[in-house]
Motif scaffolding. Structure first.
Motif, PDB file in Angstrom:
ATOM      1  N   GLN A 129       5.508  14.637  -9.609  1.00  0.00           N
ATOM      2  CA  GLN A 129       6.841  14.370  -8.634  1.00  0.00           C
ATOM      3  C   GLN A 129       7.076  13.297  -7.750  1.00  0.00           C
ATOM      4  OE1 GLN A 129       7.602  18.500  -7.360  1.00  0.00           O
ATOM      5  NE2 GLN A 129       5.819  18.484  -5.476  1.00  0.00           N
ATOM      6  N   THR A 130       5.590  12.168  -8.062  1.00  0.00           N
ATOM      7  CA  THR A 130       6.063  11.228  -7.112  1.00  0.00           C
ATOM      8  C   THR A 130       5.746  10.155  -7.433  1.00  0.00           C
ATOM      9  OG1 THR A 130       4.143  11.361  -5.626  1.00  0.00           O
ATOM     10  CG2 THR A 130       6.248  12.354  -4.880  1.00  0.00           C
ATOM     11  N   ASP A 131       6.145   8.973  -7.346  1.00  0.00           N
ATOM     12  CA  ASP A 131       5.501   7.186  -7.603  1.00  0.00           C
ATOM     13  C   ASP A 131       3.433   8.057  -6.882  1.00  0.00           C
ATOM     14  OD1 ASP A 131       5.498   4.626  -8.195  1.00  0.00           O
ATOM     15  OD2 ASP A 131       3.646   5.175  -6.858  1.00  0.00           O
ATOM     16  N   GLY A 132       2.513   7.599  -8.200  1.00  0.00           N
ATOM     17  CA  GLY A 132       0.803   7.798  -7.369  1.00  0.00           C
ATOM     18  C   GLY A 132       0.391   6.532  -7.438  1.00  0.00           C
ATOM     19  N   THR A 133       1.117   4.952  -6.808  1.00  0.00           N
ATOM     20  CA  THR A 133       0.477   4.103  -6.293  1.00  0.00           C
ATOM     21  C   THR A 133       0.486   4.296  -4.900  1.00  0.00           C
ATOM     22  OG1 THR A 133       2.371   3.011  -6.503  1.00  0.00           O
ATOM     23  CG2 THR A 133       1.334   3.229  -8.661  1.00  0.00           C
ATOM     24  N   PHE A 134       0.098   3.182  -4.568  1.00  0.00           N
ATOM     25  CA  PHE A 134      -0.275   2.547  -2.823  1.00  0.00           C
ATOM     26  C   PHE A 134      -0.326   1.375  -2.594  1.00  0.00           C
ATOM     27  CE2 PHE A 134      -2.368   7.507  -3.975  1.00  0.00           C
ATOM     28  CZ  PHE A 134      -1.728   7.551  -3.242  1.00  0.00           C
ATOM     29  N   LEU A 135       0.041   0.865  -2.115  1.00  0.00           N
ATOM     30  CA  LEU A 135      -0.204  -0.538  -1.285  1.00  0.00           C
ATOM     31  C   LEU A 135      -1.835  -0.966  -0.718  1.00  0.00           C
ATOM     32  CD1 LEU A 135       1.172  -3.247  -0.967  1.00  0.00           C
ATOM     33  CD2 LEU A 135       2.338  -1.965   0.904  1.00  0.00           C
ATOM     34  N   VAL A 136      -1.823  -1.396  -1.145  1.00  0.00           N
ATOM     35  CA  VAL A 136      -3.177  -1.751  -0.788  1.00  0.00           C
ATOM     36  C   VAL A 136      -3.452  -3.691  -0.452  1.00  0.00           C
ATOM     37  CG1 VAL A 136      -5.810  -2.452  -2.286  1.00  0.00           C
ATOM     38  CG2 VAL A 136      -4.693  -0.153  -2.807  1.00  0.00           C
ATOM     39  N   ALA A 137      -3.733  -3.604   0.913  1.00  0.00           N
ATOM     40  CA  ALA A 137      -4.222  -4.966   1.518  1.00  0.00           C
ATOM     41  C   ALA A 137      -5.589  -5.697   1.069  1.00  0.00           C
ATOM     42  CB  ALA A 137      -3.294  -4.771   2.447  1.00  0.00           C
ATOM     43  N   ILE A 156     -11.667   3.191  -4.041  1.00  0.00           N
ATOM     44  CA  ILE A 156     -13.197   2.498  -5.076  1.00  0.00           C
ATOM     45  C   ILE A 156     -12.928   1.472  -3.573  1.00  0.00           C
ATOM     46  CG2 ILE A 156     -13.565   1.089  -6.117  1.00  0.00           C
ATOM     47  CD1 ILE A 156     -13.307   3.537  -8.739  1.00  0.00           C
ATOM     48  N   LEU A 157     -11.674   0.258  -3.550  1.00  0.00           N
ATOM     49  CA  LEU A 157     -11.463  -0.619  -3.408  1.00  0.00           C
ATOM     50  C   LEU A 157     -11.732  -0.755  -2.287  1.00  0.00           C
ATOM     51  CD1 LEU A 157     -10.874  -1.922  -6.302  1.00  0.00           C
ATOM     52  CD2 LEU A 157      -8.809  -3.466  -4.737  1.00  0.00           C
ATOM     53  N   GLU A 158     -11.505   0.838  -1.233  1.00  0.00           N
ATOM     54  CA  GLU A 158     -11.896   1.047  -0.057  1.00  0.00           C
ATOM     55  C   GLU A 158     -13.353   1.488   0.435  1.00  0.00           C
ATOM     56  OE1 GLU A 158      -8.075   2.910   2.889  1.00  0.00           O
ATOM     57  OE2 GLU A 158      -9.228   4.069   1.464  1.00  0.00           O
ATOM     58  N   LYS A 159     -13.898   1.713  -0.383  1.00  0.00           N
ATOM     59  CA  LYS A 159     -15.103   2.153  -0.041  1.00  0.00           C
ATOM     60  C   LYS A 159     -16.140   1.048  -0.441  1.00  0.00           C
ATOM     61  CE  LYS A 159     -18.692   5.195  -2.296  1.00  0.00           C
ATOM     62  NZ  LYS A 159     -20.069   6.075  -2.520  1.00  0.00           N
ATOM     63  N   THR A 160     -15.644   0.701  -1.162  1.00  0.00           N
ATOM     64  CA  THR A 160     -17.064  -1.284  -1.543  1.00  0.00           C
ATOM     65  C   THR A 160     -16.098  -2.117   0.341  1.00  0.00           C
ATOM     66  OG1 THR A 160     -14.937  -2.217  -3.142  1.00  0.00           O
ATOM     67  CG2 THR A 160     -16.993  -0.750  -3.817  1.00  0.00           C
ATOM     68  N   GLY A 161     -14.703  -2.249   0.159  1.00  0.00           N
ATOM     69  CA  GLY A 161     -14.494  -3.298   1.151  1.00  0.00           C
ATOM     70  C   GLY A 161     -13.696  -4.506   1.143  1.00  0.00           C
ATOM     71  N   HIS A 176      -7.783  -2.384   1.394  1.00  0.00           N
ATOM     72  CA  HIS A 176      -7.649  -1.413   2.218  1.00  0.00           C
ATOM     73  C   HIS A 176      -5.951  -1.289   2.412  1.00  0.00           C
ATOM     74  CE1 HIS A 176     -10.650  -2.155   4.573  1.00  0.00           C
ATOM     75  NE2 HIS A 176     -10.677  -3.742   4.645  1.00  0.00           N
ATOM     76  N   VAL A 177      -6.083   0.317   1.923  1.00  0.00           N
ATOM     77  CA  VAL A 177      -4.368   1.529   1.281  1.00  0.00           C
ATOM     78  C   VAL A 177      -4.478   1.415   2.855  1.00  0.00           C
ATOM     79  CG1 VAL A 177      -3.572   3.576   1.423  1.00  0.00           C
ATOM     80  CG2 VAL A 177      -5.804   2.676  -0.568  1.00  0.00           C
ATOM     81  N   ILE A 178      -2.973   1.299   2.727  1.00  0.00           N
ATOM     82  CA  ILE A 178      -2.203   0.635   4.349  1.00  0.00           C
ATOM     83  C   ILE A 178      -0.422   1.494   3.871  1.00  0.00           C
ATOM     84  CG2 ILE A 178      -3.146  -1.388   4.600  1.00  0.00           C
ATOM     85  CD1 ILE A 178      -0.757  -3.044   4.090  1.00  0.00           C
ATOM     86  N   ALA A 179      -0.156   1.843   3.067  1.00  0.00           N
ATOM     87  CA  ALA A 179       1.027   2.496   2.732  1.00  0.00           C
ATOM     88  C   ALA A 179       1.306   3.258   1.304  1.00  0.00           C
ATOM     89  CB  ALA A 179       2.627   1.616   2.341  1.00  0.00           C
ATOM     90  N   SER A 180       2.252   3.820   0.953  1.00  0.00           N
ATOM     91  CA  SER A 180       2.074   4.844  -0.035  1.00  0.00           C
ATOM     92  C   SER A 180       3.644   4.517  -0.146  1.00  0.00           C
ATOM     93  CB  SER A 180       2.233   6.446  -0.282  1.00  0.00           C
ATOM     94  OG  SER A 180       2.461   7.014  -0.890  1.00  0.00           O
TER      95      SER A 180
END
Length: 332
Positions: A111-119, A196-201, A204-208
């Motif tokens: 019931q929401t978008d499933g993506t996150f803003l990753v920097a 996965i990207l966060e774990k490997t550095g 970084h997830v900064i917003a939803s």
């Protein structure tokens, strides 16, 4: 007499062959289900399969990943699959093109978008307007991720086609790899890729985008109207199973859910699964009910209109049948 007997035998054999495509051993009904992609975004679906909810309803559900909204809809319209798990916007596209057998949504899953803003770099005190002038790795034009993303950006005064260097020529499956290889300052990603990207550095997830774009019938179960008419009982049983899974997901922890759906993500680390599911649960991504609300449908129309993809507003009653979802709620 022998001539007529032979004719009856031939008819019975032909009928048996035809029926064998609808049922399997044990009397269960076979349903070919196509999912637009494999993602923890659809955790309740995998719970329904893993916990045997479909089997308990007398259904033998065969799941296949049909890789993309256009391919999923093609598979549904051609009869290669019976039911599709895909964005609700696809049924609107079919309707806009004209169809004698419209595609009807009958149960909501997310019931929401499933993506996150990753920097690419860690950002402190993030503000959306800081994206202006950046290179943004987006999603496919006309797809829900891109439309919901653009809807959010416009909400914060950003014109995605003027204020950003928007990249949309990368296939959905290759977007994470493209970002890792150096394309884009920011990227719009689903889970578990974001974790996965966060774990490997490497990100970084900064917003939803899910939090910012509001309630949407983002991924729903749909089928052709003719299939609903001819297989009403099976669709009801299917919806009952999804409803049971929704309740189970709501009542269990990310760790418990991750353990249950792990067989569907054999190459994904358990900790990543937990992190991904936790994010989705915290922002209310998984629908608590299979009923597709009029408010979320109208928000979808707003998102599509903002993206320039809507020819005319279509009332929820035209392409949504909540009969099965409502009955499932009453039974479970």
């Amino acid at each position: 007499m022998r001539k007529y007997t032979s004719a009856w035998l031939i008819a019975i054999i032909i009928l048996s062959v035809l029926l064998s495509g609808c049922t399997r051993s044990g009397g269960s009904t076979k349903i070919e289900l196509g999912e637009v992609t494999r993602s923890v975004f659809y955790a309740p679906q995998y719970v329904a399969l893993a916990n045997g909810y479909f089997k308990n309803e007398g259904l033998d559900v065969e799941l296949r990943t049909t890789a993309g909204g256009d391919k999923t809809m093609t598979a549904l319209l051609s009869g290669a699959i019976d039911i599709a798990l895909v964005g609700a916007e696809t049924s609107i596209y079919v309707s806009q093109q004209g169809s004698d057998d419209p595609v009807i949504s009958f149960a909501d899953l997310t019931q929401t978008d499933g993506t996150f803003l990753v920097a690419r770099k860690e950002v402190q005190n993030f503000k959306w307007d800081s994206l202006k002038g950046s290179e943004f790795l987006g999603q496919r034009k006309g797809g829900m991720p891109q439309m919901a993303g653009e809807f959010t950006l416009k909400k914060f005064g950003i014109d995605p086609h003027k204020d950003l260097e928007l990249i949309q020529n990368v296939d959905f499956a290759n977007i994470p790899a493209a970002f890792i290889s150096g394309t884009g300052d920011y990227v719009q990603l689903f889970e578990p890729q974001a974790s996965i990207l966060e774990k490997t550095g490497q990100g970084h997830v900064i917003a939803s985008f899910g939090t910012e774009s509001g309630k949407l019938p983002y991924t729903v179960y749909m089928t052709k109207k003719s299939y609903l008419t001819e297989h009403s009982e099976q669709v009801q049983k299917f919806t009952n199973a999804i409803r049971k899974a929704q309740v189970w997901v709501k009542d269990h922890t990310p760790e418990e859910i991750a353990k249950t759906v792990a067989p569907f993500f054999k190459d994904t680390d358990q900790a990543i699964l937990v992190s991904s599911i936790k994010r989705y649960k915290e922002q209310g991504t998984y629908a608590d009910s299979p009923v597709l609300s009029e408010d979320s449908w109208n928000n979808l129309l707003n998102v599509m209109s903002s993206a320039g993809e809507l020819k005319q507003r279509i009332p929820v009653t035209q392409l949504v049948d909540n009969t099965y979802a409502t009955k499932a709620l009453q039974s479970h």
